[in-house]
Design a protein around this motif. Structure first.
Motif, short mmCIF file in Angstrom:
data_model
loop_
_atom_site.label_atom_id
_atom_site.label_comp_id
_atom_site.label_asym_id
_atom_site.label_seq_id
_atom_site.Cartn_x
_atom_site.Cartn_y
_atom_site.Cartn_z
N ASP A 242 34.77 16.14 -19.34
CA ASP A 242 35.12 17.34 -20.14
C ASP A 242 36.00 18.28 -19.33
O ASP A 242 36.92 18.92 -19.87
CB ASP A 242 33.85 18.07 -20.59
N ASN A 243 35.71 18.38 -18.03
CA ASN A 243 36.55 19.20 -17.13
C ASN A 243 37.97 18.65 -17.09
O ASN A 243 38.94 19.40 -17.15
CB ASN A 243 35.92 19.20 -15.73
N GLY B 106 44.33 15.70 -24.09
CA GLY B 106 43.19 15.37 -23.24
C GLY B 106 43.64 14.51 -22.07
O GLY B 106 44.75 13.97 -22.05
N THR C 138 30.83 24.61 -17.39
CA THR C 138 29.71 23.97 -18.08
C THR C 138 28.45 24.20 -17.25
O THR C 138 28.50 24.23 -16.01
CB THR C 138 29.96 22.46 -18.30
N ASN D 281 29.82 13.02 -18.00
CA ASN D 281 30.42 13.66 -19.18
C ASN D 281 30.98 15.04 -18.86
O ASN D 281 32.02 15.43 -19.39
CB ASN D 281 29.39 13.75 -20.32
N ASN E 250 39.48 16.89 -19.40
CA ASN E 250 40.13 17.14 -20.69
C ASN E 250 40.61 18.59 -20.80
O ASN E 250 41.70 18.86 -21.30
CB ASN E 250 39.18 16.82 -21.84
N ALA E 251 39.77 19.53 -20.36
CA ALA E 251 40.13 20.95 -20.44
C ALA E 251 41.37 21.24 -19.60
O ALA E 251 42.32 21.88 -20.06
CB ALA E 251 38.95 21.82 -20.00
N PHE F 88 37.54 26.05 -17.04
CA PHE F 88 36.43 25.30 -17.65
C PHE F 88 35.12 25.68 -16.98
O PHE F 88 35.06 25.86 -15.77
CB PHE F 88 36.68 23.80 -17.48
N ARG G 202 33.52 8.87 -17.50
CA ARG G 202 32.32 8.92 -18.34
C ARG G 202 31.37 7.74 -18.12
O ARG G 202 30.15 7.88 -18.18
CB ARG G 202 32.70 8.97 -19.83
N THR H 198 39.58 9.03 -18.63
CA THR H 198 38.24 9.64 -18.73
C THR H 198 37.17 8.61 -19.06
O THR H 198 35.99 8.88 -18.89
CB THR H 198 38.21 10.75 -19.80
#
Length: 467
Positions: free
Chosen positions: A320-321, A333, A75, A316, A323-324, A73, A341, A337
């Motif tokens: 997202d990390n 997922g 971002t 977020n 979930n990945a 991952f 979040r 989370t």
């Protein structure tokens, strides 16, 4: 099968930057290393197309055509606090050694490679200065397994016939060479089926007697039960002194190394996904607080939590990390989370966790064998033999695999029909319901007892031999 692997999100490459190394590793290299091709200098743990590039790797003159691909991952965000703009990055690198899916790949192999090993690096760029904080996660590093058997949570099995210390020692020797001091953060339950794993892990750290490796256990589910997520601060307070000692990597705008990260937090739970990600995000925030203050982005006394716009980006990105990493290992997922979040546990988050748990159950039992075979084929753990007379993927199953589920469904259907269409007397109806109900329950019990025979198991590589 190859398409299945490639369709999973999270493959990254760069033709100009070495994605497989942390900033600190890149800063501590020789001029000769800098002149190498990306393929030569890449960390083999994180090169997922290494097997596909093997013929390129043997011919240095064509290395420039070979680009390493990383799985995990990434971002990147351009952020602003106090009118000062900086870039904030999060990179998770998944190891291709002992790679696979949740229940078929646990523990370590004889080389000391841990299942679901992920190196996560948080980077800040500000006015030419760069700061980095690295953490790792990985399965509990001894020989254990947790084969799916149709039960919601299969019981973990610790291998009693092998010498665990050899692989355990190799694992931490390689970790110390790569990262320095190790602070193990074990988040598994300290009761029930997870208790023996925690006890064995603790004993092995003590038996190894290596001053570079320290251990702390924190029963995440017990401590945070009934939505008491504020109790995570207990663990953070335990780790504060250690985190200050480990510090972080910082290089100024002139390229001069100001500080080095002296050690690393190696976090784990059972899957190294949900609980692990929550703790990693909290440790990373504390490091980021110190980095931004040192770089002059945050004023003295200011806290990241008070910067609403950046805090939203931060939370977020870490969710997202999570979930990945979860999709790549468990097939869905991540759980929890909502806390990552929003900073708090919500009822909707609990409902979504329940839904993801159901999907995980189905995938882990009925489709993960195919996923594991696909990964083994892609990584070269299994090589196709062109003269093999028949495909190893096609195995003729016994009659019971088809007959028993059909009998169970028919019996259950007849039981419902008998309830809806009552007979002449209640005793007659009761007799029919008891008969079909018993047949339904009996076949279900037989299926559950032989659960390992009914799940979708890998066919290309015998995982029992690898354990």
């Amino acid at each position: 099968m190859l398409s299945h692997v490639l369709n999973v999100d999270g493959f990254y490459f760069s033709t100009t930057y070495d994605l497989t190394h942390t900033l600190q590793r890149l800063a501590n290299t020789s001029p000769e290393f800098q002149e190498m091709s990306l393929l030569e200098r890449a960390d083999p743990r994180f090169v997922w197309n290494g097997h596909l590039l093997r013929e390129f790797a043997a011919q240095p003159e064509i290395h420039r055509f070979a680009t390493p691909v990383m799985h995990g991952f990434i971002t990147m965000h351009s952020c602003s606090i106090n009118g000062k703009c900086f870039d904030w990055l999060l990179i998770s690198r998944r190891s291709c050694f002992r790679a696979g899916v949740r229940y078929y790949v646990r523990g370590i192999d004889s080389e000391g490679h841990a299942a679901n090993f992920v190196e996560t690096e948080q980077i800040v760029h500000y006015k030419g200065s760069k700061a980095s904080f690295v953490q790792t996660r990985g399965s509990i590093p001894f020989f254990w397994s947790q084969r799916p058997n149709l039960k919601y949570k299969p019981k973990p099995q610790i291998n009693k016939t092998v010498n665990h210390m050899d692989g355990f020692q190799r694992h931490f020797d390689s970790q110390i060479i790569s990262y320095g001091k190790q602070m193990i953060v074990n988040l598994v339950n300290q009761k029930g089926s997870e208790k023996p794993l925690e006890q064995t892990f603790s004993k092995m750290v003590n038996s190894m007697g290596n001053g570079m490796v320290r251990y702390v256990a924190f029963d995440f589910h017990k401590e945070c039960s009934r939505m008491r997520w504020d109790r995570l601060q207990i663990l953070l307070d335990q780790l504060t002194e250690q985190q200050d000692e480990f510090s972080y990597f910082l290089v100024d705008s002139d390229g001069k190394v100001v500080t080095q990260q002296e050690g690393i937090f190696r976090s784990n739970c059972m899957d190294c996904l949900d609980r692990t990600n929550v703790i990693q995000s909290l440790l990373a925030r504390r490091s980021l607080q110190a980095q931004l203050q040192r770089l002059g982005v945050l004023h003295v006394g200011q806290r990241i939590e008070e910067q609403a716009e950046f805090e939203k980006i931060y939370k977020n990105a870490w969710a997202d990390n999570a979930n990945a990493c979860a999709k790549q290992y468990a097939g869905t997922g991540a759980l929890k989370t909502d806390y990552t979040r929003t900073g708090k546990r919500t009822q909707w988050g609990l409902i979504m966790d329940g839904w993801n748990s159901l999907i995980r159950y189905y995938k882990n039992n009925f489709s993960d064998g195919f996923r594991q075979d696909a990964i083994d084929l892609f990584l070269g753990n299994y090589s196709v033999d062109e003269i093999e007379p028949s495909s190893p993927l096609h195995i003729n199953k016994d009659w019971k695999f088809l007959a028993l589920p059909i009998i169970m469904v028919v019996a259950f259907s007849m039981c419902i029909i008998c309830l809806l269409m009552a007979g002449d007397t209640w005793t007659e109806t009761l007799a029919y319901v008891l008969f079909w109900g018993s047949a339904s329950f009996g076949t279900f019990a037989i299926i559950l007892y032989n659960g390992k025979d009914f799940v979708d198991a890998p066919k290309l590589v015998q995982k029992e031999k690898m354990d």
